[in-house]
Design an enzyme around this catalytic site. Structure first.
Site, short mmCIF file in Angstrom:
data_model
loop_
_atom_site.label_atom_id
_atom_site.label_comp_id
_atom_site.label_asym_id
_atom_site.label_seq_id
_atom_site.Cartn_x
_atom_site.Cartn_y
_atom_site.Cartn_z
N ARG A 106 0.86 -1.19 0.00
CA ARG A 106 0.00 0.00 0.00
C ARG A 106 0.88 1.23 0.00
O ARG A 106 1.79 1.34 0.81
CB ARG A 106 -0.90 0.04 1.23
N HIS A 133 -7.82 1.06 -5.85
CA HIS A 133 -7.94 0.24 -4.63
C HIS A 133 -8.70 -1.04 -5.01
O HIS A 133 -9.86 -1.24 -4.65
CB HIS A 133 -8.70 1.05 -3.58
N GLN A 136 -10.52 -3.41 -2.55
CA GLN A 136 -11.73 -2.77 -2.02
C GLN A 136 -12.92 -3.06 -2.94
O GLN A 136 -13.99 -3.48 -2.50
CB GLN A 136 -11.49 -1.26 -1.90
N ASP A 229 -16.99 8.19 -0.15
CA ASP A 229 -15.67 8.01 0.48
C ASP A 229 -15.27 9.37 1.05
O ASP A 229 -15.90 10.40 0.76
CB ASP A 229 -14.69 7.52 -0.61
N CYS A 270 -16.24 2.71 1.88
CA CYS A 270 -15.06 1.86 2.10
C CYS A 270 -14.54 1.95 3.52
O CYS A 270 -13.87 1.03 4.00
CB CYS A 270 -13.96 2.23 1.11
N ARG A 315 -13.95 -7.51 3.02
CA ARG A 315 -12.57 -7.25 2.59
C ARG A 315 -11.70 -8.48 2.87
O ARG A 315 -10.87 -8.87 2.07
CB ARG A 315 -11.99 -6.05 3.36
#
Ligand code: CP
Ligand code: NVA
Length: 333
Positions: A106, A133, A136, A229, A270, A315
């Protein structure tokens, strides 16, 4: 379908069939987990998870997925390795791929994770970059599939900072799965032409549409899923809060927006989310700008239409599927 040795860098690298296969594998892993069935299939494998930005869900998902599969997991935080400051990405990749069976990363530029993959002999998994992402989006689509029992023909609206990493991966995933995608946000924060141009033909092929709009009325009666988000992503300068709040205030997800969509519309995020004043950042912003709820109101976040914690759980199951599939060598027939 064989994913052995493959990287997981972006949604657009995979076909619709491959993404469906990953979702099906995640469903199976979720069932195993919920029924308490052990699946420690990789007792001799180890993975490294590198985080140049902070994380709760992604880090914990990779760690637990690894442990559940019987593997060893090493977490390296921004200060815990030489990568970037004392050792190049290329050298780090070559070292880690001698020691580990897979590497999660990441961080910032997509080029970094692409380079890691280029120089590494083992699968590299993208745990979020400035550009996308992908794990996600996979978890989100498992949540949508479980809730509606289908994907094709649904409409997913991403409301807010529509050019951010999460929005980009959701546009790609929607196009691949035949889900109509609406990016609804201010013109200043429009998705890039590059991503639209890549996704549009895929959506067309799969019978769905991509709509870019600054008008929230476009969601009325259409959106099955309203997704938002944070207004300022990891790595963006704190000085931008004022400008972002001004631009994005009209796009806050509230009950009025939810009610105008459909009775059956669900809310996704998320996470982490600024829906109240229970975080230090939210309190700082509140002190400076007088706003107590940002991208979503607490009422929507806490409502029955909000599936954010199911989404967070998913996730782990989807990340486990990606890790398993890319490390599992199929027997030759
Ligand atoms: N949604 C998500 O990626 O959360 P973390 O930043 O906590 O990993
Ligand atoms: N867009 C957000 C997503 C966090 C999971 C960020 O990059 O900070």
């Amino acid at each position: 379908m064989d994913f052995y040795g493959k990287d997981f860098l972006r949604i657009l690298d995979f076909s619709e069939e491959e993404l469906h296969y990953m979702l099906a594998a995640a469903k199976k892993f979720k069932e195993l987990k919920h029924t308490g069935q052990s699946h420690k299939v990789f007792p001799n494998k180890n993975i490294a998870i590198l985080f140049e930005k902070t994380s709760t869900r992604t880090r914990c998902s990779f760690e637990v997925a690894g442990y559940d599969l019987g593997m060893g997991v090493t977490y390296l935080d921004p200060t815990g390795s030489q990568m970037g400051h004392k050792e190049s990405i290329a050298d780090t990749a070559r070292v880690l791929s001698r020691i580990y069976d897979g590497i999660e990363y990441r961080g910032f530029d997509q080029k970094i994770v692409d380079d890691l993959a280029k120089y590494s002999d083992v699968p590299v998994w993208n745990g979020l970059t400035d550009e996308c992402h992908p794990t996600q989006a996979l978890g989100d689509f498992l949540t949508i599939l479980e809730h509606f029992g289908k994907l094709k023909g649904l409409t997913l609206a991403f409301v807010g900072d529509t050019r951010n990493n999460v929005a980009n991966s959701l546009m790609a995933m929607s196009a691949k799965m035949g889900v109509n995608f609406i990016a609804c946000g201010p013109n200043h924060l429009r998705p890039s032409d590059e991503i639209i141009d890549k996704c549009q033909p895929i959506a067309e092929k799969n019978g769905s549409t991509i709509t870019i709009t600054s008008d929230i009325a476009e969601l009325n009666g259409k959106a099955d899923v309203i997704y938002t988000d944070v207004w300022l992503s990891l790595g963006e300068p704190q000085e931008k809060w004022g400008e972002r709040i001004e631009l994005l205030k009209p796009y806050q997800v509230n009950m009025e927006m939810m009610n105008k969509a459909k009775e059956s519309t669900i809310f996704l995020h998320c996470l982490p989310s600024f829906h109240d004043l229970n975080t230090s950042i939210a309190r700082d912003v509140n002190e400076k700008f007088g706003i107590s709820e940002m991208e979503v109101t607490n009422e929507v976040f806490e409502s029955e239409r909000s599936l954010v914690f199911e989404q967070a759980e998913n996730r782990m199951h989807t990340i486990k599927a990606v890790v398993f599939l890319t490390l599992h060598k199929k027997e030759a027939k």
